[in-house]
Design an enzyme around this catalytic site. Structure first.
Site, mmCIF file in Angstrom:
data_model
loop_
_atom_site.group_PDB
_atom_site.id
_atom_site.type_symbol
_atom_site.label_atom_id
_atom_site.label_comp_id
_atom_site.label_asym_id
_atom_site.label_seq_id
_atom_site.Cartn_x
_atom_site.Cartn_y
_atom_site.Cartn_z
ATOM 1 C CE LYS A 183 -4.261 -1.994 1.774
ATOM 2 N NZ LYS A 183 -5.393 -1.871 2.699
ATOM 3 C CG ASP A 203 -8.634 0.150 2.683
ATOM 4 O OD1 ASP A 203 -9.346 -0.689 2.103
ATOM 5 O OD2 ASP A 203 -7.401 0.049 2.795
HETATM 6 P P1 NDP Z 1 -0.867 -3.256 10.451
HETATM 7 O O1 NDP Z 1 0.152 -4.320 10.510
HETATM 8 O O2 NDP Z 1 -0.588 -1.977 9.730
HETATM 9 O O3 NDP Z 1 -1.309 -2.856 11.968
HETATM 10 C C1 NDP Z 1 -1.544 -3.851 12.911
HETATM 11 C C2 NDP Z 1 -2.128 -3.210 14.167
HETATM 12 O O4 NDP Z 1 -2.471 -4.258 15.089
HETATM 13 C C3 NDP Z 1 -1.171 -2.282 14.899
HETATM 14 O O5 NDP Z 1 -1.887 -1.252 15.521
HETATM 15 C C4 NDP Z 1 -0.544 -3.230 15.937
HETATM 16 O O6 NDP Z 1 -0.047 -2.542 17.077
HETATM 17 C C5 NDP Z 1 -1.746 -4.032 16.315
HETATM 18 N N1 NDP Z 1 -1.388 -5.339 16.877
HETATM 19 C C6 NDP Z 1 -0.802 -6.375 16.239
HETATM 20 N N2 NDP Z 1 -0.628 -7.416 17.090
HETATM 21 C C7 NDP Z 1 -1.118 -7.024 18.301
HETATM 22 C C8 NDP Z 1 -1.208 -7.616 19.579
HETATM 23 N N3 NDP Z 1 -0.772 -8.870 19.791
HETATM 24 N N4 NDP Z 1 -1.765 -6.919 20.588
HETATM 25 C C9 NDP Z 1 -2.222 -5.660 20.390
HETATM 26 N N5 NDP Z 1 -2.155 -5.022 19.194
HETATM 27 C C10 NDP Z 1 -1.601 -5.689 18.164
HETATM 28 O O7 NDP Z 1 -2.168 -3.964 9.846
HETATM 29 P P2 NDP Z 1 -3.420 -3.259 9.148
HETATM 30 O O8 NDP Z 1 -3.725 -2.012 9.861
HETATM 31 O O9 NDP Z 1 -3.227 -3.226 7.696
HETATM 32 O O10 NDP Z 1 -4.563 -4.355 9.418
HETATM 33 C C11 NDP Z 1 -5.159 -4.482 10.700
HETATM 34 C C12 NDP Z 1 -6.350 -5.423 10.554
HETATM 35 O O11 NDP Z 1 -7.320 -4.807 9.680
HETATM 36 C C13 NDP Z 1 -5.988 -6.761 9.914
HETATM 37 O O12 NDP Z 1 -6.669 -7.777 10.601
HETATM 38 C C14 NDP Z 1 -6.513 -6.650 8.494
HETATM 39 O O13 NDP Z 1 -6.922 -7.903 7.988
HETATM 40 C C15 NDP Z 1 -7.723 -5.740 8.690
HETATM 41 N N6 NDP Z 1 -8.093 -4.996 7.494
HETATM 42 C C16 NDP Z 1 -9.370 -5.150 7.046
HETATM 43 C C17 NDP Z 1 -9.796 -4.465 5.949
HETATM 44 C C18 NDP Z 1 -11.195 -4.672 5.497
HETATM 45 O O14 NDP Z 1 -11.527 -4.267 4.371
HETATM 46 N N7 NDP Z 1 -12.058 -5.255 6.307
HETATM 47 C C19 NDP Z 1 -8.919 -3.549 5.203
HETATM 48 C C20 NDP Z 1 -7.586 -3.448 5.779
HETATM 49 C C21 NDP Z 1 -7.204 -4.169 6.879
HETATM 50 P P3 NDP Z 1 1.477 -1.982 17.138
HETATM 51 O O15 NDP Z 1 1.429 -0.619 16.500
HETATM 52 O O16 NDP Z 1 1.800 -1.957 18.562
HETATM 53 O O17 NDP Z 1 2.331 -2.952 16.355
#
Ligand code: NDP
Length: 281
Positions: free
Chosen positions: A71, A107
């Protein structure tokens, strides 16, 4: 109809890509609309993404949806960038016209359409967004555009929440991750934009009893469709919006950008994708 040599073409690029629901959804819309068109998945390594996008822009391909991890590359390679993609810092939609690459982010609008489709007015009151990654950035941007009066943020890494607030919601209140339940006081909307709840991983737990009775919980995760986050909220009598709504909401304007028409209304996109996620045993 079967695609001919004159077929319009679009696709989705990511790595991995085999899990993507977009090809099935787009194929159903293409068929229902009677289009001579193809929508293909492309698994592209991160290091090849920009070369691939530039090469495809020189073909008859109308454009691409872009998913993880491309992205940011999609934004970097673009000749023209929409205000939404620029503000969010990521693009999920590239369109190609005469070799020119245009980047957009659907999105954000996809998330808002998911809420509106369920009769949820986003600007009704304060919103708590959990997470600070790409999905959270799109959601916070969307909530700002929708005029949400107060945005609250909580993220495992507080510094990432602070970066998000600086870029997109300077007045947001940030709650430490372990204190995220404080953000439920008087809230109207709570969004899981973390990857917690994804199949095989642990669920995102909230003290839902603390939230007002008319609070709505929305998830960005759609595998599984009923995450623990949504299940717990529903068990407390709260309204819920699952992650498929956002996926379908971002796909609609993409289809329009590629093929110049709206997706046929008679396809029940949610039921189609739910059946793929939860096949009858
Ligand atoms: P990113 O990798 O950019 O962000 C992940 C986020 O999850 C961060 O805020 C991270 O926190 C947090 N996180 C990860 N592991 C943990 C944990 N064990 N405990 C607490 N927080 C955690 O991913 P995206 O933002 O791209 O995607 C996030 C979700 O959204 C995914 O499940 C994806 O499938 C979904 N999604 C759905 C879409 C839809 O159309 N429905 C579109 C895009 C995404 P930290 O900053 O601390 O690492």
């Amino acid at each position: 109809m079967k695609p001919t040599g004159a077929a319009q073409m679009a696709g989705v690029a990511g790595d991995p890509i085999a899990h993507s629901l977009s090809p099935s959804l787009m194929a159903a819309w293409i068929e229902a609309a009677g289009l001579d068109a193809i929508y293909s998945p492309f698994r592209i390594a991160r290091s090849d993404a920009e070369t691939f996008f530039r090469a495809l822009a020189q073909t008859q391909c109308a454009g691409l949806n872009v998913t993880l991890p491309h992205k940011q590359s999609a934004l970097a390679v673009a000749d023209q960038v929409s205000p939404a993609a620029r503000a969010i810092g990521a693009a999920n939609l590239l369109t190609f016209r005469d070799g020119i690459i245009h980047a957009d982010n659907t999105d954000a609008t996809g998330f808002l359409s998911a809420l509106l489709a369920r009769g949820v007015e986003p600007a009704r009151g304060p919103a708590l967004v959990l997470g600070a990654g790409g999905a959270a950035r799109a959601i916070v941007y969307a909530l700002g555009q929708a005029g949400v009066p107060e945005i609250r943020l909580s993220n495992r890494s507080r510094s990432n929440a602070a970066d998000l607030a600086r870029d997109l919601a300077p007045n947001a209140r940030i709650h430490d991750w372990d204190d995220r339940d404080q953000g439920l006081d008087g809230v109207a909307l709570v969004v899981n934009a973390t990857s917690l709840g994804l199949s095989g991983g642990s669920d995102l737990a909230m003290d839902w009893h603390r939230a007002p009775a008319d609070t709505v919980a929305a998830d960005s995760v759609y595998k599984p469709l009923q995450t623990g986050f949504l299940r717990d909220a529903a068990a407390c009598g709260l309204g819920t919006v699952d992650g498929l709504g956002m996926l379908i909401g971002q796909a609609r304007p993409s289809f329009e950008a590629f093929f110049g028409i709206s997706p046929p209304e008679r396809i029940d996109a949610h039921a189609l994708l739910q059946a793929m996620l939860e096949p009858a045993s």
